[in-house]
Design an enzyme around this catalytic site. Structure first.
Site, PDB file in Angstrom:
ATOM      1  CE  LYS A  68      -4.046   1.698   2.631  1.00  0.00           C
ATOM      2  NZ  LYS A  68      -4.927   1.364   3.773  1.00  0.00           N
ATOM      3  CB  SER A 146      -8.029   3.349   2.823  1.00  0.00           C
ATOM      4  OG  SER A 146      -7.200   2.691   3.772  1.00  0.00           O
ATOM      5  CB  SER A 170      -8.472   0.396   5.486  1.00  0.00           C
ATOM      6  OG  SER A 170      -9.119   1.640   5.646  1.00  0.00           O
TER       7      SER A 170
END
Length: 441
Positions: A68, A146, A170
């Site tokens: 990420k 996310s 997330s």
């Protein structure tokens, strides 16, 4: 059928070449913020040479992963899905978890797109575009956030594992919406050092993959505390199904899949017990005036907001500025209320092996209407975050397991427990995954 192991037969260099080619396809548009093509090829070739010599680089030898965009990588400025950080000092070192993954032989393909500063459960990004959920080729649906690109990188088969973070769901939200497995551990298991902060109280590092075992293998490396990999017998286990909050506004597809899954778990000999768990309904009031994410996020990013709010997603700015002006007294009171709430939750869940609920109450919504309408966006965002964020508030551990049938849009089953129960919960998750695999084999 869900995969249960990494690909150990195809040479790493071949898998990397295929992944990099696929990453350039239209389906993978907006998945990566950057790709490490040369480094990934070199690492894969080194893995293959060691394989030929009969040696292994570690537990993740040749496993293709993505990171990420909020993880530090040495020599790069950590952007966290945004643009406002451009020009800031580059990271001096890899985040500890990134170094651990490299040391275990993992091949890092690149950094993946995300909701800016990890502050949304939807996965929309106005700077880098929004990765399209691969679960529905006919419609452009949100990936969930996310950790949006992390999930889509796995769903498209580019990576075997996507490394992400989970502050209020997330990891589990995109795993659920994309039909994958997501694991959020008890926060303290894995260091968050070198990960751009949203909420130091809630931020957790974790993984998205196609199987529980894959997530466990990566967790063992990142945490350096391996969890059990043997499934418990479902017969006689006790599962709590909360009737407060978690089942509100559940759409028909999710309700059908969840009810069907509970029935199958009961048929396997487990006790499925509906409980009130009224305290779940208190979290919103206890989180006033802002909640940990806006307060701690504002503290972490206020300088960026001050110098370049016009460079930040307006929806992120709106949520983050809710944390401005909060007094130390308010903040400490927030912690005190949370600690008291956790004590009550521990009493409620005592004697249960896990709690079961839908990971999120809806299937993945279409992207376009949420781009155009702030009210619709914030409504969907609240609903997506609602169930998984309760586990972060609890400092619990949780899995999202796919529980939909072939031909249905993905639905996630959230299997959760209290802080520190990761070992038992891993065995439970393996058992539930085995049950669902047996029904689809």
């Amino acid at each position: 059928m869900i995969q249960t192991s990494f690909d150990t037969h195809t040479p790493a260099a071949q898998r990397v070449a295929q992944a990099l080619e696929a990453a350039a396809s239209p389906a993978a548009q907006h998945v990566f913020t950057q790709r490490y093509a040369d480094v990934a090829r070199a690492t894969a070739e080194h893995c293959d040479a060691q394989t030929q010599a009969g040696r292994s680089l570690g537990a993740l030898h040749g496993v293709c992963i993505t990171l990420k965009d909020n993880f530090d990588v040495a020599g790069e400025t950590t952007m966290a899905g945004g643009v406002v950080c451009a020009g800031e000092a580059p990271a001096q070192h890899d985040a500890p978890v990134v170094q651990r993954l490299r040391d275990a032989g993992a091949v890092v393909l690149g950094k993946t797109n995300m909701s800016e500063f990890a502050f949304s459960g939807v996965g929309i990004n106005p700077h880098h575009g929004t990765p399209v959920n691969p679960a529905d080729p006919a419609h452009a649906r949100v990936p969930g956030g996310s950790s949006s690109g992390a999930a889509v990188s796995v769903a498209l088969g580019l990576a075997e594992v996507g490394i992400g973070t989970d502050t209020g769901g997330s990891i589990r939200i995109p795993a659920a919406l994309c039909g994958l497995v997501g694991y959020k551990s008890t926060q303290a298991r894995i260091p968050c050092t070198g990960v751009m902060e949203l909420s130091r109280t809630l931020d957790t590092v974790g993984s998205i993959a196609r199987s529980v075992r894959a997530c466990l293998a990566v967790d063992a490396v990142m945490s350096q505390q391996p969890l059990p990999t043997d499934a418990v017998n479902l017969r006689g286990l006790r599962f709590a199904v909360p009737q407060t909050l978690m089942m509100d506004d559940v759409d028909a597809t999710v309700a059908q899949a969840f009810t069907r899954t509970l029935r199958r778990i009961a048929e396997a000999g487990a006790h499925v017990v509906e409980i009130p768990f009224n305290a779940l309904g208190d979290i919103a009031a206890l989180s006033m005036p802002g909640g940990f994410s806006p307060i701690e996020g504002y503290a972490a990013h206020h300088a960026r907001l001050a110098r370049g709010a016009n460079q930040i997603d307006p929806r992120v700015v709106a949520r983050m500025t809710l944390g401005s002006g909060i007094t130390a007294q308010d903040y400490l009171a927030l912690h005190n209320r949370r600690h008291a709430w956790i004590a009550e939750a521990q009493k409620t869940l005592h004697g249960f092996d896990a709690m079961l609920c839908p990971t999120v109450p809806m299937v993945a919504p279409l992207i376009e209407p949420l781009l155009e309408d702030d009210e619709a966006f914030f409504k969907v965002n609240r609903l997506l975050l609602r169930n998984p964020s309760a586990i972060n508030y609890m400092d619990g551990c949780a899995w999202s397991l796919p529980c939909h049938e072939a031909g249905e849009l993905p639905v996630g089953l959230m299997v959760s427990s209290l802080a520190g129960q990761d070992a038992h919960l891993a065995r439970v998750a393996l058992a539930l995954e085995n049950l669902m695999n047996s029904l689809h084999s």
